[in-house]
Design a protein around this motif. Structure first.
Motif, short mmCIF file in Angstrom:
data_model
loop_
_atom_site.label_atom_id
_atom_site.label_comp_id
_atom_site.label_asym_id
_atom_site.label_seq_id
_atom_site.Cartn_x
_atom_site.Cartn_y
_atom_site.Cartn_z
N MET A 1 -39.06 -14.60 -6.99
CA MET A 1 -37.09 -14.84 -6.94
C MET A 1 -36.72 -15.43 -8.07
N THR A 2 -36.52 -14.70 -9.04
CA THR A 2 -36.77 -15.18 -10.35
C THR A 2 -35.32 -16.69 -10.63
N THR A 3 -34.34 -16.46 -9.44
CA THR A 3 -33.21 -18.44 -9.54
C THR A 3 -34.31 -19.23 -8.92
N ARG B 1 -39.51 -23.28 -7.83
CA ARG B 1 -38.65 -22.53 -8.72
C ARG B 1 -39.08 -22.11 -9.88
N PRO B 2 -39.04 -21.35 -10.58
CA PRO B 2 -39.72 -20.76 -11.70
C PRO B 2 -39.60 -21.47 -12.92
N TYR C 1 -29.18 -23.08 -18.12
CA TYR C 1 -29.31 -23.51 -16.92
C TYR C 1 -27.70 -23.07 -16.19
N ALA C 2 -26.85 -22.42 -15.33
CA ALA C 2 -25.80 -22.10 -15.08
C ALA C 2 -24.62 -23.41 -14.33
N LEU C 3 -25.64 -24.35 -13.70
CA LEU C 3 -25.05 -25.51 -12.66
C LEU C 3 -25.77 -25.95 -13.87
N ARG D 1 -25.89 -33.47 -7.50
CA ARG D 1 -26.07 -33.72 -7.12
C ARG D 1 -27.62 -35.31 -7.13
N ALA E 1 -35.62 -32.10 -10.94
CA ALA E 1 -34.29 -32.47 -10.84
C ALA E 1 -33.88 -32.60 -9.82
N GLU F 1 -35.97 -31.52 -6.38
CA GLU F 1 -37.49 -31.87 -6.26
C GLU F 1 -37.26 -33.02 -4.85
N PRO G 1 -28.69 -29.02 -3.16
CA PRO G 1 -29.92 -28.34 -3.96
C PRO G 1 -29.51 -27.42 -4.56
N CYS G 2 -30.15 -27.00 -6.12
CA CYS G 2 -29.20 -26.33 -6.83
C CYS G 2 -29.73 -24.51 -6.86
N VAL G 3 -29.99 -24.35 -5.75
CA VAL G 3 -31.34 -23.10 -5.60
C VAL G 3 -30.61 -22.52 -4.27
N PRO G 4 -31.04 -20.79 -3.83
CA PRO G 4 -30.38 -20.47 -2.23
C PRO G 4 -31.62 -21.75 -1.49
#
Lengths: 89, 305
Positions: free
Chosen positions: B1-3, B26-27, B49-51, B232, B253, B256, B293-296
């Motif tokens: 998953m890319t994100t 994470r990628p 980086y969106a967030l 975060r 980040a 982690e 988390p900054c990811v799903p």
């Protein structure tokens, strides 16, 4: 982490909008944005539309995400995914 | 998953959680950054980086400057701080109510997020003094204990971590032990939900809570490190330049730190009663929201791990 994806608004439902992008269809929270209408492109992350994007930004970000995926598959020369920037050595 | 995603896997046997696996997938964006010029890497980071985009870009700028000796003593970066405050506001007004079955405070969010963006602390202060978000019910048996990462700036981080390694970037530890960063690290129980309100109130009353602090240091010839406090928690960038181009780029980040396989969440989950899955899943949702988390993230119940 923190990677978002460009998605295009297809329907607005109050504080949410159905959006499509990169093969996904999601219902995003649009509270961060003002005056969202169908056709708008937004930067989607964690179920939220965080920013509106210009068509150029959409192209650039999609290419960049393609580049991240290509890199994961072992592609070494990523210049095509980041046009307009200084090429890698 | 890319994100990328955080995956939590649980095994329940004899009514208890007998096995826990937490992984942060994470990628790796480093291949997109190596070989770039300074300008090129900044452009790529700002694309990806969106967030916490301002925090990521600022960390990159400061790390690059520090690589050639231009260091930054700890200072509040206004844009990064406001970005962090807006995240806290989102969490406080939208995420927390939804988690406890209440109505998200949409209109209040739209109004207050503008105040923050414009630095209008007085308006936020007045509103915070008047508002009352119903307390998240405190569970009597809550035993979540976090090991808070102490406040660090770039210089003090160099004393502890002379260089960042790939292993450290994936599984960071403080004195060899996993630690948590961000809002949850300030409080030792599930009451960490209100750390968000406290941070907002502190900023609104003219104080400078931790979010928005930036600093950088030169760690070796051609190597610069920057630390940025986001909503975060602690974000670290370390860049190595060689002949004016990026030889290596390391990022640690908050995600982690907070989803370490042996961190506070994993420790808490092991041995929890597994009979009432719905109840445990609701508690996990609360904790994950605080660990932010900054990811799903996903939760899977497995037969075996």
């Amino acid at each position: 982490m923190c990677l978002g994806i460009p998605m295009q608004v297809s329907e607005v439902e109050g504080a949410f909008a159905w959006c499509v992008g990169r093969g996904r269809r999601e219902r995003l929270n649009i509270l961060w944005l003002e005056a969202v209408v169908p056709g708008d492109w937004v930067y989607a992350v964690l179920g939220q539309a965080r920013e509106k994007l210009s068509p150029q930004q959409v192209t650039e970000i999609n290419l960049a995400l393609d580049g991240v995926e290509a890199a994961l598959l072992g592609v070494r020369n990523l210049n095509a995914y980041f046009p307009g920037f200084m090429p890698q050595k | 998953m890319t994100t990328g995603q955080v995956r939590i896997k649980l095994v329940s046997s004899d009514g208890q959680i007998s096995s826990v696996q937490i992984s942060c997938e994470r990628p790796d964006v480093t291949p997109c950054l190596r070989g770039q010029t300074k300008a090129g890497v900044l452009q790529r980071i700002s694309l990806l980086y969106a967030l916490c985009g301002k925090a990521q870009l600022r960390a990159a700028q400061l790390a690059l400057a520090a690589s050639t000796g231009q260091e930054c003593l700890p200072i509040i970066d206004t844009e990064v701080q406001r970005e962090a405050m807006r995240e806290h506001l989102w969490h406080y007004l939208i995420v927390l109510p939804e988690l406890s079955g209440q109505t998200p405070q949409n209109q209040e969010f739209v109004r207050a997020v503008k105040w923050i963006a414009e630095g209008r602390r007085a308006e936020l202060h007045e509103w915070l003094n008047g508002t009352q978000l119903a307390l998240i019910p405190q569970d009597e048996e809550s035993s979540f204990v976090s090991n808070p990462l102490p406040r660090l700036d770039a210089r003090s981080s160099r004393a502890v971590w002379p260089r960042l390694t790939e292993a450290f970037c994936r599984y960071p530890t403080w004195r060899g032990v996993p630690a948590e960063t961000g809002a949850i690290s300030r409080i030792n129980t599930i009451k960490g939900t209100h750390a968000r309100f406290d941070v907002l109130r502190s900023w609104a009353s003219g104080e400078e809570p931790n979010g928005g602090m930036v600093s950088s240091v030169n760690v070796a010839t051609g190597v610069g490190r920057a630390l940025v406090e986001t909503a975060r928690g602690l974000l670290m960038h370390e860049v190595e330049l060689d002949g004016g181009r990026i030889a290596d780029y390391k990022i640690v980040a908050p995600t982690e730190w907070n989803f370490h396989p042996k961190g506070a969440l994993a420790t808490y989950l092991l041995g929890q009663p597994g009979g009432d899955r719905g109840k445990l899943e609701r508690r996990i949702a609360h904790l994950v929201a605080e660990l932010d988390p900054c990811v799903p993230w996903t939760l899977e119940w497995c037969e075996t791990l």
